[in-house]
Enzyme design. Sequence first.
Site, PDB file in Angstrom:
ATOM      1  N   THR A 118       0.745  -1.078  -0.011  1.00 12.11           N
ATOM      2  CA  THR A 118      -0.042  -0.085   0.060  1.00 12.11           C
ATOM      3  C   THR A 118       0.823   1.266   0.082  1.00 12.11           C
ATOM      4  O   THR A 118       1.913   1.281   0.637  1.00 12.11           O
ATOM      5  CB  THR A 118      -0.842   0.007   1.293  1.00 12.11           C
ATOM      6  OG1 THR A 118      -1.243   1.466   1.482  1.00 12.11           O
ATOM      7  CG2 THR A 118      -0.108  -0.283   2.693  1.00 12.11           C
ATOM      8  N   TYR A 142      -1.788   0.238   9.955  1.00  8.88           N
ATOM      9  CA  TYR A 142      -2.136  -0.537   8.687  1.00  8.88           C
ATOM     10  C   TYR A 142      -0.835  -0.156   7.990  1.00  8.88           C
ATOM     11  O   TYR A 142      -0.274  -1.536   7.478  1.00  8.88           O
ATOM     12  CB  TYR A 142      -3.234  -0.055   8.005  1.00  8.88           C
ATOM     13  CG  TYR A 142      -3.317  -0.219   6.606  1.00  8.88           C
ATOM     14  CD1 TYR A 142      -3.541  -1.590   6.438  1.00  8.88           C
ATOM     15  CD2 TYR A 142      -3.398   0.460   5.584  1.00  8.88           C
ATOM     16  CE1 TYR A 142      -3.522  -2.149   5.008  1.00  8.88           C
ATOM     17  CE2 TYR A 142      -3.568  -0.033   4.285  1.00  8.88           C
ATOM     18  CZ  TYR A 142      -3.565  -1.285   3.813  1.00  8.88           C
ATOM     19  OH  TYR A 142      -3.617  -1.711   2.630  1.00  8.88           O
TER      20      TYR A 142
END
Length: 332
Positions: A118, A142
């Site tokens: 990501t 995250y």
Amino acid sequence: MRAAVLVTGGAGFVGSHACKALAAAGFLPVTYDNLSQGHRWAVRWGPLEIGDIEDRDRLQQVMDRYRPAAVMHFAALIAAGESVAEPAKYYRNNVSRFLVLLDAMRRQKIDQIVFSSTAAVYGTPESTPIDEKHPLAPINPYGMSKLIGERILQDCAAAHGLRSISLRYFNAAGSDPDGEIGESHAPETHLIPIVLEAAAGDRPHVAVFGTDYPTADGTCVRDYVHVTDLASAHVLALARLKSAHGAEAFNLGNGNGFTVREVITAAERVSGTKIAVKQEPRRAGDPPVLVADASRARAELGWQPAYSDLNVQIGNAWRWTQGWSRRQAVGR
Ligand code: UDP
């Protein structure tokens, strides 16, 4: 016989689109999913094996059965905002359980993996657009859980020759242009599906998280990349793994940033409705601007995004949402 690829999270949004692309490229995508977030209806191009990636025995059984040459790993938690409130949940899912998968792969002598990473690994950008040399400094658990995943892959490359490609997605958007699959999270946290739910009258308004960012209209800027383009990058990465060694990482984005307000305006245009907006405070863990420089993926993977237009992305998602509502209404 088609070569099998084990797709963890193949019943999810990006995973199911990758399965479609894998099948089109001649592979057998074997979905391994616990259906905690994914959907049975999204598994259409190969078998569904229900299981959890923390279940060693089940993983082993499925690997024994299909003998995959490679793994695509999508099964993970993905909500940056939630990860700030529930960090342990993110490290448990995205790191501890990932290690179980890597152990199983090693036992089975599977030495190729495409890893869903990501843009959140970069944190708040020092410069924009972001290329792969930009410092890695996640600002939410995250992003950190995915960065640790990438680091584990590098260490495994050095230790025992694991070959990996980490694909750093910017903001996944759109849905299958053929309308066969699309996005459906419960609860939904992502901007575009939320905006389209509001356009369809399924929610009263869109909450805009933060209107005081240092951007053109005060709202966050993101680089939206079509899920079908993400899927094609996975197939290209798989091809590269045949000859590539070590651990590599590539950005996947279009190099164009849109503010939250611009996304809402585009959705109003596409849907022909007026969308009510409510200004809310910033959401924790959100960098102001994330825009990709994906020239490396273009040059080295040969990636050519086909759906870089935001209106097309939102148009595909809108058609999916509308079809989905109709299917729900008739009980299918
Ligand atoms: N966002 C928003 N309202 C929402 C959901 C998201 O304003 O209901 C904003 C969010 O703060 C971020 C952008 O939209 O700036 C994209 O968020 P999303 O959760 O879709 O993806 P992320 O960038 O977190 O991966």
